[in-house]
Design an enzyme around this catalytic site. Structure first.
Site, PDB file in Angstrom:
ATOM      1  CE  LYS A 195      -4.972  14.515  -2.072  1.00  0.00           C
ATOM      2  NZ  LYS A 195      -5.671  13.848  -3.194  1.00  0.00           N
ATOM      3  CD  GLU A 268      -0.857   1.430   5.482  1.00  0.00           C
ATOM      4  OE1 GLU A 268       0.068   0.983   4.759  1.00  0.00           O
ATOM      5  OE2 GLU A 268      -2.040   1.370   5.205  1.00  0.00           O
ATOM      6  CB  CYS A 302      -0.355  -1.188   1.441  1.00  0.00           C
ATOM      7  SG  CYS A 302      -1.670  -1.210   2.636  1.00  0.00           S
ATOM      8  CD  GLU A 399       3.319  -1.006  -2.700  1.00  0.00           C
ATOM      9  OE1 GLU A 399       3.629   0.183  -2.840  1.00  0.00           O
ATOM     10  OE2 GLU A 399       2.594  -1.409  -1.780  1.00  0.00           O
TER      11      GLU A 399
HETATM   12  P1  NDP Z   1       0.441   8.489  -3.810  1.00  0.00           P
HETATM   13  O1  NDP Z   1       1.273   8.198  -2.645  1.00  0.00           O
HETATM   14  O2  NDP Z   1       0.901   9.498  -4.784  1.00  0.00           O
HETATM   15  O3  NDP Z   1      -1.021   8.931  -3.352  1.00  0.00           O
HETATM   16  C1  NDP Z   1      -1.555   8.831  -2.052  1.00  0.00           C
HETATM   17  C2  NDP Z   1      -2.282  10.121  -1.688  1.00  0.00           C
HETATM   18  O4  NDP Z   1      -1.344  11.195  -1.540  1.00  0.00           O
HETATM   19  C3  NDP Z   1      -3.260  10.600  -2.751  1.00  0.00           C
HETATM   20  O5  NDP Z   1      -4.353  11.207  -2.136  1.00  0.00           O
HETATM   21  C4  NDP Z   1      -2.408  11.590  -3.518  1.00  0.00           C
HETATM   22  O6  NDP Z   1      -3.153  12.466  -4.296  1.00  0.00           O
HETATM   23  C5  NDP Z   1      -1.680  12.281  -2.402  1.00  0.00           C
HETATM   24  N1  NDP Z   1      -0.454  12.961  -2.814  1.00  0.00           N
HETATM   25  C6  NDP Z   1       0.263  12.848  -3.958  1.00  0.00           C
HETATM   26  N2  NDP Z   1       1.352  13.644  -3.935  1.00  0.00           N
HETATM   27  C7  NDP Z   1       1.330  14.284  -2.748  1.00  0.00           C
HETATM   28  C8  NDP Z   1       2.206  15.223  -2.103  1.00  0.00           C
HETATM   29  N3  NDP Z   1       3.302  15.666  -2.690  1.00  0.00           N
HETATM   30  N4  NDP Z   1       1.896  15.653  -0.860  1.00  0.00           N
HETATM   31  C9  NDP Z   1       0.801  15.191  -0.222  1.00  0.00           C
HETATM   32  N5  NDP Z   1      -0.064  14.301  -0.778  1.00  0.00           N
HETATM   33  C10 NDP Z   1       0.198  13.846  -2.016  1.00  0.00           C
HETATM   34  O7  NDP Z   1       0.152   7.155  -4.550  1.00  0.00           O
HETATM   35  P2  NDP Z   1      -0.347   6.982  -6.051  1.00  0.00           P
HETATM   36  O8  NDP Z   1      -1.796   7.038  -6.008  1.00  0.00           O
HETATM   37  O9  NDP Z   1       0.301   7.914  -6.994  1.00  0.00           O
HETATM   38  O10 NDP Z   1       0.214   5.552  -6.400  1.00  0.00           O
HETATM   39  C11 NDP Z   1       1.586   5.375  -6.752  1.00  0.00           C
HETATM   40  C12 NDP Z   1       2.106   4.089  -6.190  1.00  0.00           C
HETATM   41  O11 NDP Z   1       2.047   4.146  -4.787  1.00  0.00           O
HETATM   42  C13 NDP Z   1       1.287   2.886  -6.552  1.00  0.00           C
HETATM   43  O12 NDP Z   1       1.678   2.373  -7.756  1.00  0.00           O
HETATM   44  C14 NDP Z   1       1.554   1.971  -5.407  1.00  0.00           C
HETATM   45  O13 NDP Z   1       2.719   1.239  -5.646  1.00  0.00           O
HETATM   46  C15 NDP Z   1       1.778   2.889  -4.254  1.00  0.00           C
HETATM   47  N6  NDP Z   1       0.609   3.014  -3.366  1.00  0.00           N
HETATM   48  C16 NDP Z   1       0.674   2.424  -2.175  1.00  0.00           C
HETATM   49  C17 NDP Z   1      -0.399   2.494  -1.319  1.00  0.00           C
HETATM   50  C18 NDP Z   1      -0.364   1.859   0.002  1.00  0.00           C
HETATM   51  O14 NDP Z   1      -1.365   1.836   0.701  1.00  0.00           O
HETATM   52  N7  NDP Z   1       0.749   1.331   0.402  1.00  0.00           N
HETATM   53  C19 NDP Z   1      -1.637   3.185  -1.678  1.00  0.00           C
HETATM   54  C20 NDP Z   1      -1.571   3.838  -2.966  1.00  0.00           C
HETATM   55  C21 NDP Z   1      -0.478   3.727  -3.763  1.00  0.00           C
HETATM   56  P3  NDP Z   1      -3.493  12.008  -5.808  1.00  0.00           P
HETATM   57  O15 NDP Z   1      -4.470  10.925  -5.731  1.00  0.00           O
HETATM   58  O16 NDP Z   1      -4.062  13.194  -6.424  1.00  0.00           O
HETATM   59  O17 NDP Z   1      -2.183  11.618  -6.431  1.00  0.00           O
END
Ligand code: NDP
Length: 489
Positions: A195, A268, A302, A399
């Site tokens: 996904k 991760e 990240c 973060e």
């Molecule tokens: P999320 O953790 O929400 O998103 C990561 C993935 O998980 C996306 O594909 C998301 O879908 C999906 N997801 C969301 N909710 C669920 C759930 N309950 N169960 C399973 N999968 C889920 O990150 P965000 O994109 O919302 O970003 C929020 C914050 O997270 C950022 O501001 C940043 O600080 C941090 N972040 C950190 C990352 C890293 O690599 N360390 C990467 C991305 C974000 P969808 O896109 O539809 O929400």
């Protein structure tokens, strides 16, 4: 008028700003609407729900994308389960051929993918072209090499695939995270349901075309798009493993959900990396490393070096040099080849960055942003540095995931270690010093999965990557990256 005469007649620029150098976007042709890629076919979601994906540079709608529901996800998992028998019983050398093919097709079509990545995600074309795409192809090449050597990678342990892997990826490196997830899973003989993130589904959808070109057997890779609901459905589906990259909050929720189910899990998650500059470091190089550490990919990284620790005796010149360098960063159109800092990925992320920056001001830190004109439409944030930061400030603890750096100081190596480790995270760190012995001394003490020395944000498929503490567990990359996709006797 000849070309030469035209050039002679052109006015001599008064300042040396760069002329626009837009990358052609017509190499990409988009569908109006995308379905879900299940069992090698495009299918419509059962309840017909869809959403619009936009370009963050100007909010231009790009395409309609399907929102997968619980039944769609279950259908994808069933397709992967059906394909598993055949895929896992292929000799490793045969699986490798498919992976090599995918890698080569990605290289051949890299311009198309790079343009689409920048268009849908907002990152500068020079990064998607020179970092994301070459690394994505390299991951497939690298794991293709392991596919027929699993017995050698894990001698006397009889490695075998797990079954169906559910993979959930974020929006900061859409295609690269897809490659990090798919390549080891497939090399190990698993089938996959992946996904992509809601805001950046398009390169994953274009990748389905690569899978068809490579003639990968139907059902080995299935792509289901949608928001967090689709991710949650995948976590709850009949998969054997979940691999997740994203925020720590969602990672924790997934871990709670999977507890006791027997499904394997790798996480991760977030980071708040320390980039540590000692007084004997080569300062100009270090400043480049600081800039690369935090402004690369708008700080949506990240492992970004978002906390800068400078030895007190050189704090002033380092900050001075940094500000001068920041003033030369070109912020703007992600598709312009001269752009250094592109668009923020989404409105939601922009609001989060703005809120945290406001908290930094309110708590008493001193802000600097170089003068730069931000485009009127789209999501933009100027490169930002905070000085006068205390350890307790939110900008030093949380973060931000944006182009925002917090500068702190230290006097002794012990103090640097103490402060660097004072975070719930533990993904990466950087050390800048001339002394090799000090690098080793620091690396031993820093609680971070990766410690870069005199460089930052370097990635290689052969090198394991992953976190400690709230940055997650499990490793991606290298031989270590195969292990989470294998069962052993
Ligand atoms: P999320 O953790 O929400 O998103 C990561 C993935 O998980 C996306 O594909 C998301 O879908 C999906 N997801 C969301 N909710 C669920 C759930 N309950 N169960 C399973 N999968 C889920 O990150 P965000 O994109 O919302 O970003 C929020 C914050 O997270 C950022 O501001 C940043 O600080 C941090 N972040 C950190 C990352 C890293 O690599 N360390 C990467 C991305 C974000 P969808 O896109 O539809 O929400």
């Amino acid at each position: 008028m000849s070309k030469l005469e035209k050039r002679a007649a052109a006015p001599v620029p008064k300042d040396w700003t760069y002329a626009p150098a837009p990358e052609a976007r017509d190499v990409v042709s988009l569908e109006e609407r995308y379905g879900l890629f299940i069992g090698g076919e495009w299918v419509e979601p059962r309840d017909g729900e869809a959403f619009t994906t936009v370009s963050p540079r100007d909010e231009e709608p790009l395409a309609q994308v399907a929102q997968a529901g619980v039944e769609d996800v279950a259908a994808a998992v069933a397709a992967a389960r059906e394909a598993f028998q055949q895929w896992s019983s292929l000799p490793g050398s045969e699986r490798a051929k498919y992976l090599f093919r995918i890698a080569r097709i990605l290289q051949e079509r890299s311009r198309e993918f790079a343009v689409l990545e920048s268009l849908n995600g907002g990152k500068p074309i020079k990064e998607s072209r020179d970092v994301d795409l070459p690394l994505a192809a390299a991951h497939f090449f690298y794991y293709a090499g392991w596919a027929d050597k699993l017995e050698y990678a894990f001698p006397n342990r009889s490695p075998r695939p797990l079954g169906v892997a559910g993979q959930i990826i974020p929006w900061n490196f859409p295609l690269l995270m897809l490659a990090w997830k798919l390549a080891p899973a497939l090399a190990a003989g698993n089938t996959v349901v992946l996904k992509p993130a809601e805001t950046t589904p398009l390169t994953a959808l274009l990748f389905c075309d690569v899978l068809r070109q490579a003639e990968l057997p139907a059902g080995v890779v299935n792509i289901v798009t949608g928001d967090g609901r689709a991710g949650a459905a995948l976590v709850d589906a009949e998969v054997d493993k979940i691999a997740f990259t994203g925020s720590t909050d969602v990672g924790k929720a997934i871990q709670r959900r999977l507890a006791g189910t027997g499904k394997k899990l790798t996480l991760e998650l977030g980071g708040k990396a320390a980039n540590i500059i000692f007084d004997d470091a080569a300062l100009d190089q270090a400043v480049e490393g600081i800039v690369n550490g935090i402004y690369f990919n708008q700080g949506h990284v990240c492992c970004a070096g978002s906390r800068l620790f400078v030895q007190e005796s050189i704090a002033e010149p380092v900050v001075e040099k940094l500000k001068r360098r920041m003033a030369t960063l070109r912020v703007g159109d992600p598709l312009d080849k001269n752009t250094d800092v592109g668009a923020i990925n989404s409105r939601m992320q922009l609001e989060k960055i703005a809120e945290l920056v406001e908290s930094g001001r309110a708590e008493g830190a001193e802000i600097y942003q170089p003068p730069c004109r931000l485009p009127e439409r789209g999501y933009w944030f100027a490169p930002t540095v905070f000085t006068n930061v205390a350890q307790s400030y939110r900008i030093a603890q949380e973060e931000i995931f944006g182009p925002v750096l917090s500068v702190l100081t230290f006097r002794t190596p012990d103090e640097a270690v103490e402060k660097a480790n004072n975070t719930p995270y533990g993904l990466s760190a950087g050390v800048w010093t001339e002394k090799g012995s000090r690098i080793l001394w620091m690396a031993e003490r820093l609680r971070a999965g990766v410690v870069w020395a005199n460089t930052f944000n370097r990635f290689d498929p052969t090198s394991p990557f992953g976190g400690y503490k709230e940055s997650g567990f499990g490793r991606e990359g290298g031989r270590h990256g195969l292990e989470p996709y294998l069962a052993f006797d």
